[in-house]
Design an enzyme around this catalytic site. Structure first.
Site, PDB file in Angstrom:
ATOM      1  N   ASN A  97       6.423   5.767  -1.204  1.00  0.00           N
ATOM      2  CA  ASN A  97       7.648   5.196  -1.815  1.00  0.00           C
ATOM      3  C   ASN A  97       8.703   4.652  -0.720  1.00  0.00           C
ATOM      4  O   ASN A  97       9.718   4.578  -0.667  1.00  0.00           O
ATOM      5  CB  ASN A  97       8.567   6.371  -2.771  1.00  0.00           C
ATOM      6  CG  ASN A  97       7.627   6.906  -3.601  1.00  0.00           C
ATOM      7  OD1 ASN A  97       7.040   6.057  -4.436  1.00  0.00           O
ATOM      8  ND2 ASN A  97       7.909   8.096  -3.749  1.00  0.00           N
ATOM      9  N   ARG A  98       7.898   4.300   0.430  1.00  0.00           N
ATOM     10  CA  ARG A  98       8.549   3.740   1.608  1.00  0.00           C
ATOM     11  C   ARG A  98       9.757   4.535   2.276  1.00  0.00           C
ATOM     12  O   ARG A  98      10.414   4.225   2.930  1.00  0.00           O
ATOM     13  CB  ARG A  98       9.317   2.338   1.222  1.00  0.00           C
ATOM     14  CG  ARG A  98       8.271   1.221   0.715  1.00  0.00           C
ATOM     15  CD  ARG A  98       7.525   0.917   2.073  1.00  0.00           C
ATOM     16  NE  ARG A  98       6.619  -0.304   1.708  1.00  0.00           N
ATOM     17  CZ  ARG A  98       5.282  -0.283   1.436  1.00  0.00           C
ATOM     18  NH1 ARG A  98       4.706   1.091   1.087  1.00  0.00           N
ATOM     19  NH2 ARG A  98       4.624  -1.062   1.164  1.00  0.00           N
ATOM     20  N   LEU A  99       9.528   5.871   1.864  1.00  0.00           N
ATOM     21  CA  LEU A  99      10.516   6.696   2.573  1.00  0.00           C
ATOM     22  C   LEU A  99       9.800   7.505   3.877  1.00  0.00           C
ATOM     23  O   LEU A  99       9.504   8.649   3.885  1.00  0.00           O
ATOM     24  CB  LEU A  99      10.828   8.029   1.597  1.00  0.00           C
ATOM     25  CG  LEU A  99      11.664   7.595   0.476  1.00  0.00           C
ATOM     26  CD1 LEU A  99      12.040   8.674  -0.550  1.00  0.00           C
ATOM     27  CD2 LEU A  99      13.026   6.926   0.595  1.00  0.00           C
ATOM     28  N   ARG A 117       0.770  -1.170   0.156  1.00  0.00           N
ATOM     29  CA  ARG A 117      -0.147  -0.049  -0.019  1.00  0.00           C
ATOM     30  C   ARG A 117       0.693   0.999   0.016  1.00  0.00           C
ATOM     31  O   ARG A 117       2.218   1.284   0.501  1.00  0.00           O
ATOM     32  CB  ARG A 117      -0.963  -0.009   1.244  1.00  0.00           C
ATOM     33  CG  ARG A 117      -0.332   0.275   2.503  1.00  0.00           C
ATOM     34  CD  ARG A 117      -1.144   0.066   3.662  1.00  0.00           C
ATOM     35  NE  ARG A 117      -1.853   1.405   3.916  1.00  0.00           N
ATOM     36  CZ  ARG A 117      -2.757   1.554   4.748  1.00  0.00           C
ATOM     37  NH1 ARG A 117      -3.080   0.662   5.738  1.00  0.00           N
ATOM     38  NH2 ARG A 117      -3.436   2.698   4.765  1.00  0.00           N
TER      39      ARG A 117
END
Length: 214
Positions: free
Chosen positions: A191-193, A9
């Site tokens: 973006n998983r940042l 997600r």
């Protein structure tokens, strides 16, 4: 093999930036808790995972309910003779964690647990529903029991014994205060940042803040 690789997600609900950080992490916890409560509505926003080091050398985690938080720390109640109670007596260094999926947030708290005063335990015990108070007397928490009927039979006996009477708090039941030494706030980002901010307690009892890589 069950492949869960496609469970993904995008996290886009909020952000956690240094310019918005309070000096004390309890203030940030309070702000987040209120926001999650307003977002999710009624529910167990106060559900948290408590992790301890067991007497067998293994870590163990379980979900309990946070009942109070102050500038001193976080309070929950349990049976002192339970597995977690014995683990805390042997090693008071524990970890609390909250995961609030709706707001894409997580809080991880390292701290030292200590028993609260008897009057605090008494006050909370008296506020509990009668069934919960009797349950604290009935259940030898974490011990092996012969059956479900064993508990239900003991409960019926106590209901008869204390009918119309005050139910005393058992001495083996009460609260723990977890004084935090480190608190990490995680906010999901695209973006998983993700945003990760860690508060660490310094010797002068002020807090140092640092950003961690996601």
């Amino acid at each position: 093999m069950t492949d869960l690789g496609n469970y993904r997600r995008s996290y886009e609900k909020s952000e956690l930036l240094e310019g918005n950080l309070p000096e004390d992490p309890i203030n940030l916890f309070k702000k987040w808790f209120i926001e999650v409560e307003e977002f999710d509505g009624p529910g167990e926003v106060n559900a948290m995972t408590v992790s301890t080091f067991g007497l067998d050398g293994f870590p163990k985690s379980r979900v309990v309910l946070l009942k109070q938080y102050t500038y001193e720390g976080f309070i929950f109640f349990t049976n002192y003779d339970s597995e977690k109670g014995k683990a805390i007596a042997a090693n008071p260094n524990i970890c609390l964690s909250f995961f609030w999926e709706g707001m894409e947030r997580q809080v991880i708290i390292k701290g030292k647990a200590e028993k609260v005063s008897e009057n605090i335990s008494d006050g909370y015990f008296e506020s509990r529903p009668e069934g919960s108070r009797l349950g604290a007397l009935v259940s030898p928490q974490s011990q092996v029991i012969p059956s479900r009927e064993f508990l239900e039979g003991n409960l019926k006996d106590l209901e008869h014994e204390f009918h119309g009477k005050e139910i005393p708090r058992p001495l083996h039941w009460g609260g723990y205060l977890v004084r935090p030494v480190e608190m990490e706030f995680w906010q999901g980002r695209p973006n998983r940042l993700h945003d990760r901010i860690r508060y660490s307690l310094l010797p002068d009892y002020s807090w140092k803040t640092e950003r961690l890589a996601p």
